[in-house]
Design an enzyme around this catalytic site. Structure first.
Site, PDB file in Angstrom:
ATOM      1  N   THR A  48       0.847  -1.181   0.000  1.00  0.00           N
ATOM      2  CA  THR A  48       0.000   0.000   0.000  1.00  0.00           C
ATOM      3  C   THR A  48       0.888   1.238   0.000  1.00  0.00           C
ATOM      4  OG1 THR A  48      -1.783   1.186   1.139  1.00  0.00           O
ATOM      5  CG2 THR A  48      -0.232   0.010   2.523  1.00  0.00           C
ATOM      6  N   GLU A  49       0.471   2.255  -0.753  1.00  0.00           N
ATOM      7  CA  GLU A  49       1.345   3.400  -0.989  1.00  0.00           C
ATOM      8  C   GLU A  49       1.677   4.183   0.278  1.00  0.00           C
ATOM      9  OE1 GLU A  49      -1.219   7.029  -2.647  1.00  0.00           O
ATOM     10  OE2 GLU A  49      -1.545   5.188  -3.765  1.00  0.00           O
ATOM     11  N   ASN A  50       0.856   4.030   1.339  1.00  0.00           N
ATOM     12  CA  ASN A  50       1.176   4.728   2.582  1.00  0.00           C
ATOM     13  C   ASN A  50       2.158   3.942   3.454  1.00  0.00           C
ATOM     14  OD1 ASN A  50      -1.238   3.055   2.785  1.00  0.00           O
ATOM     15  ND2 ASN A  50      -1.413   3.733   4.893  1.00  0.00           N
ATOM     16  N   GLY A  51       2.684   2.807   2.934  1.00  0.00           N
ATOM     17  CA  GLY A  51       3.809   2.175   3.588  1.00  0.00           C
ATOM     18  C   GLY A  51       3.555   0.931   4.398  1.00  0.00           C
ATOM     19  N   SER A  90       8.001   3.588  -0.296  1.00  0.00           N
ATOM     20  CA  SER A  90       6.848   2.990  -0.951  1.00  0.00           C
ATOM     21  C   SER A  90       6.697   3.516  -2.376  1.00  0.00           C
ATOM     22  CB  SER A  90       5.569   3.270  -0.143  1.00  0.00           C
ATOM     23  OG  SER A  90       4.446   2.733  -0.791  1.00  0.00           O
TER      24      SER A  90
END
Length: 226
Positions: A48-51, A90
């Site tokens: 997920t792009e938020n890590g 990320s």
């Protein structure tokens, strides 16, 4: 789509993800795929792009933590082996071509695989591109999950985009409540891989803004649920 249709759609996408894939799930419908992957049949690494990297499910009632969320801000519960990492790392993973598949929602997808999912052009709407452009060009494959038509009943699979594009020629496969389709690069058709058995080919074609190639299917054999 009602919740049962959304869950079934997520299951169709989950079935198509191969063993060992690194899989990014965008906001909205794609987040449902995490709960449908299972934990024993195959190993899939979610991103997920938020890590967050690894595996997770929606957090059960009473276990939600507002600091532990997916890209859609939905509370999640990490499964063993999952880890947090920096937001910048990320995005480096996204932009560096390290994701096998990304699943995104969309306002429109064209017959040649162009994607529009960040703005409808409505001056009253708030643009929300997030990391979609990075994912559209960085992931090896883009799967789109969406309703087959919009709230006004207009087709979302179209010949050419009428909304601002997110990425050009990037969509590999389209999953809707009516079927599964593949764009044809520089083509004027989309190829049907699966059609909802409750619908006829004519019903699906009438709700699609581009000609569908049904040659892989028959009225008595609708193919797999890819």
């Amino acid at each position: 789509m009602n919740i049962e249709e959304r869950v079934a759609l997520a299951g169709r996408v989950a079935e198509a993800v191969p063993e060992g894939a690194y899989l990014n799930l965008g906001i909205g419908l794609p987040t449902l795929v995490a709960n449908r992957l299972g934990t024993e049949d195959k190993e899939v690494i979610l991103h997920t792009e938020n890590g967050v990297l690894g595996r997770w499910i929606d957090a059960p009632e009473g276990e939600q933590d507002s600091d532990l969320i997916n890209a859609g801000k939905v509370p999640i519960k990490l499964l063993p082996g999952a880890a947090f990492f920096h937001h910048a790392d990320s995005f480096s993973m996204m932009r560096g071509g390290h994701l096998d598949i990304c699943v995104l929602g969309a306002f429109q997808v064209s017959a040649s695989g162009d994607l529009a999912n960040w703005h409808t052009g409505d001056p009253q709407a708030v643009p929300a591109v997030g990391g979609a452009m990075d994912l559209a060009i960085g992931a090896q494959q883009i799967f789109v999950m969406m309703d087959h038509v919009d709230r006004q009943g207009k087709p979302k699979i179209v010949r050419t985009l009428t909304y601002p594009p997110t990425g050009l020629g990037c969509v590999t496969r389209i999953y809707t409540n009516m079927g599964t389709f593949e764009p044809i690069q520089h083509g004027s058709k989309v190829k049907a891989l699966y059609i909802n058995p409750e619908l006829t080919f004519d019903q699906v074609q009438q709700q699609t803004g581009v000609e569908i190639d049904f040659s892989m299917l028959s009225e008595t054999c609708r193919g797999s649920s890819l």
